[in-house]
Design a protein around this motif. Structure first.
Motif, PDB file in Angstrom:
ATOM      1  N   LEU A 118       0.817  -1.212   0.000  1.00  0.00           N
ATOM      2  CA  LEU A 118       0.000   0.000   0.000  1.00  0.00           C
ATOM      3  C   LEU A 118       0.855   1.269   0.000  1.00  0.00           C
ATOM      4  N   LYS A 119       0.435   2.231  -0.788  1.00  0.00           N
ATOM      5  CA  LYS A 119       1.035   3.559  -0.780  1.00  0.00           C
ATOM      6  C   LYS A 119      -0.054   4.577  -1.093  1.00  0.00           C
ATOM      7  N   PHE A 120       0.183   5.817  -0.669  1.00  0.00           N
ATOM      8  CA  PHE A 120      -0.671   6.881  -1.171  1.00  0.00           C
ATOM      9  C   PHE A 120      -0.312   7.102  -2.638  1.00  0.00           C
ATOM     10  N   ARG A 121      -1.313   7.259  -3.468  1.00  0.00           N
ATOM     11  CA  ARG A 121      -1.084   7.413  -4.907  1.00  0.00           C
ATOM     12  C   ARG A 121      -0.376   8.734  -5.173  1.00  0.00           C
ATOM     13  N   SER A 122       0.783   8.663  -5.823  1.00  0.00           N
ATOM     14  CA  SER A 122       1.562   9.867  -6.118  1.00  0.00           C
ATOM     15  C   SER A 122       1.553  10.202  -7.605  1.00  0.00           C
ATOM     16  N   MET A 123       0.948   9.346  -8.428  1.00  0.00           N
ATOM     17  CA  MET A 123       0.886   9.579  -9.871  1.00  0.00           C
ATOM     18  C   MET A 123      -0.550   9.847 -10.308  1.00  0.00           C
ATOM     19  N   GLY A 124      -0.683  10.363 -11.512  1.00  0.00           N
ATOM     20  CA  GLY A 124      -1.994  10.607 -12.062  1.00  0.00           C
ATOM     21  C   GLY A 124      -2.729   9.310 -12.363  1.00  0.00           C
ATOM     22  N   VAL A 125      -4.013   9.402 -12.565  1.00  0.00           N
ATOM     23  CA  VAL A 125      -4.826   8.232 -12.883  1.00  0.00           C
ATOM     24  C   VAL A 125      -4.368   7.638 -14.216  1.00  0.00           C
ATOM     25  N   GLY A 126      -4.216   6.314 -14.255  1.00  0.00           N
ATOM     26  CA  GLY A 126      -3.795   5.629 -15.478  1.00  0.00           C
ATOM     27  C   GLY A 126      -2.314   5.729 -15.767  1.00  0.00           C
ATOM     28  N   ALA A 127      -1.508   6.032 -14.734  1.00  0.00           N
ATOM     29  CA  ALA A 127      -0.070   6.245 -14.930  1.00  0.00           C
ATOM     30  C   ALA A 127       0.648   5.004 -15.467  1.00  0.00           C
ATOM     31  N   LEU A 180       1.349  17.162  -5.959  1.00  0.00           N
ATOM     32  CA  LEU A 180       1.111  16.658  -4.598  1.00  0.00           C
ATOM     33  C   LEU A 180       1.889  15.368  -4.387  1.00  0.00           C
ATOM     34  N   GLY A 181       1.904  14.513  -5.394  1.00  0.00           N
ATOM     35  CA  GLY A 181       2.625  13.255  -5.284  1.00  0.00           C
ATOM     36  C   GLY A 181       4.106  13.453  -5.072  1.00  0.00           C
ATOM     37  N   ARG A 182       4.681  14.463  -5.725  1.00  0.00           N
ATOM     38  CA  ARG A 182       6.111  14.735  -5.551  1.00  0.00           C
ATOM     39  C   ARG A 182       6.405  15.156  -4.112  1.00  0.00           C
ATOM     40  N   LEU A 183       5.510  15.966  -3.547  1.00  0.00           N
ATOM     41  CA  LEU A 183       5.667  16.377  -2.150  1.00  0.00           C
ATOM     42  C   LEU A 183       5.576  15.166  -1.228  1.00  0.00           C
ATOM     43  N   LEU A 184       4.640  14.266  -1.494  1.00  0.00           N
ATOM     44  CA  LEU A 184       4.493  13.074  -0.669  1.00  0.00           C
ATOM     45  C   LEU A 184       5.722  12.187  -0.759  1.00  0.00           C
ATOM     46  N   ARG A 185       6.311  12.097  -1.960  1.00  0.00           N
ATOM     47  CA  ARG A 185       7.485  11.249  -2.144  1.00  0.00           C
ATOM     48  C   ARG A 185       8.714  11.789  -1.417  1.00  0.00           C
ATOM     49  N   VAL A 186       9.001  13.081  -1.594  1.00  0.00           N
ATOM     50  CA  VAL A 186      10.217  13.626  -0.997  1.00  0.00           C
ATOM     51  C   VAL A 186      10.131  13.650   0.524  1.00  0.00           C
ATOM     52  N   SER A 187       8.911  13.663   1.051  1.00  0.00           N
ATOM     53  CA  SER A 187       8.720  13.644   2.504  1.00  0.00           C
ATOM     54  C   SER A 187       8.506  12.230   3.044  1.00  0.00           C
ATOM     55  N   SER A 188       8.431  11.240   2.116  1.00  0.00           N
ATOM     56  CA  SER A 188       8.174   9.832   2.446  1.00  0.00           C
ATOM     57  C   SER A 188       6.791   9.604   3.049  1.00  0.00           C
ATOM     58  N   LEU A 189       5.907  10.596   2.963  1.00  0.00           N
ATOM     59  CA  LEU A 189       4.551  10.435   3.485  1.00  0.00           C
ATOM     60  C   LEU A 189       3.732   9.456   2.653  1.00  0.00           C
ATOM     61  N   ASP A 190       4.147   9.225   1.409  1.00  0.00           N
ATOM     62  CA  ASP A 190       3.405   8.288   0.566  1.00  0.00           C
ATOM     63  C   ASP A 190       3.468   6.863   1.097  1.00  0.00           C
ATOM     64  N   GLU A 191       4.431   6.583   1.966  1.00  0.00           N
ATOM     65  CA  GLU A 191       4.616   5.227   2.479  1.00  0.00           C
ATOM     66  C   GLU A 191       3.895   4.959   3.802  1.00  0.00           C
ATOM     67  N   LEU A 192       3.216   5.953   4.337  1.00  0.00           N
ATOM     68  CA  LEU A 192       2.517   5.763   5.611  1.00  0.00           C
ATOM     69  C   LEU A 192       1.521   4.595   5.595  1.00  0.00           C
ATOM     70  N   PRO A 193       0.780   4.348   4.494  1.00  0.00           N
ATOM     71  CA  PRO A 193      -0.153   3.214   4.500  1.00  0.00           C
ATOM     72  C   PRO A 193       0.519   1.856   4.700  1.00  0.00           C
TER      73      PRO A 193
END
Length: 203
Positions: free
Chosen positions: A57-66, A99-112
């Motif tokens: 699980l990750k927070f989605r950092s890419m656009g739909v259909g990436a 938004l996804g780039r911000l989540l990635r550089v802060s590692s917040l996308d991996e919280l799930p």
């Protein structure tokens, strides 16, 4: 005995962390939904302990259909094709949202992935979870990777992440598995904090 203690630490720490970050996770999920109406979570099959496949699980950092756009992107330029073949990453990936780039550089996308830890798919500390296409890169060393649960953090994450060549990344995973202990576990957890703050190799 260390495996039992590590699992107990996984459950205890992940539970406390989820309680602490739950409001942040709800806010992130809402922002992702608001940006394009797509799902907040991204599920990707990864290889777990014993070679079993699990949904990471990750927070989605890419656009739909990436995923459908990947082949088109990496065939546009030879440089991107080489970069993807070497690292399975693109430093300047046009599919990533602001938004996804911000989540990635802060590692917040991996919280799930804290949920993956509670489910027993992952540990807080272990080898970086890989996809099936990466198995061949490990060769015979894949047995070391599959001997433990992949981790939310590990040697790779605290020693440069995407700046580390893939061959060295594999060596780090093997070293981590061979030196697995409660002491190593706690040390890497502590080293993860400054690593996240430095953001080295994150993109």
């Amino acid at each position: 005995m260390s495996d039992v203690l590590i699992r107990a630490l996984d459950i205890s720490i992940a539970t406390l962390a989820l309680v602490f970050v739950a409001p942040t996770m709800v806010l992130i999920a809402m922002l992702i939904r608001l940006q394009d109406g797509g799902p907040a979570l991204y599920h990707q099959p990864r290889i777990g302990r014993g070679g079993m496949v699990f949904s990471c699980l990750k927070f989605r950092s890419m656009g739909v259909g990436a995923e459908r756009k990947l082949d088109q992107i990496i065939t546009c330029t030879g440089v991107q094709q080489i970069e993807w073949s070497l690292t399975q990453k693109l430093r300047d990936d046009p599919r990533v949202t602001p938004l996804g780039r911000l989540l990635r550089v802060s590692s917040l996308d991996e919280l799930p992935q804290l949920l993956n830890v509670l489910r027993g798919d992952m540990s807080l500390v272990g080898p970086r979870p890989i996809v099936a296409d990466e198995i061949w890169r490990y060769g015979r060393r894949i047995r070391h990777y599959a001997a433990v649960r992949p981790g939310l953090t590990g040697l790779w994450q605290v020693r440069g992440r995407n700046d580390v060549p893939y061959r060295r990344r594999v060596a780090m995973d093997v070293t981590l598995v061979r030196s697995r202990s409660v002491r190593t576990y706690c040390t890497i957890l502590l080293l993860t904090i400054p690593a996240v703050i430095r953001r080295q190799g994150v993109y």
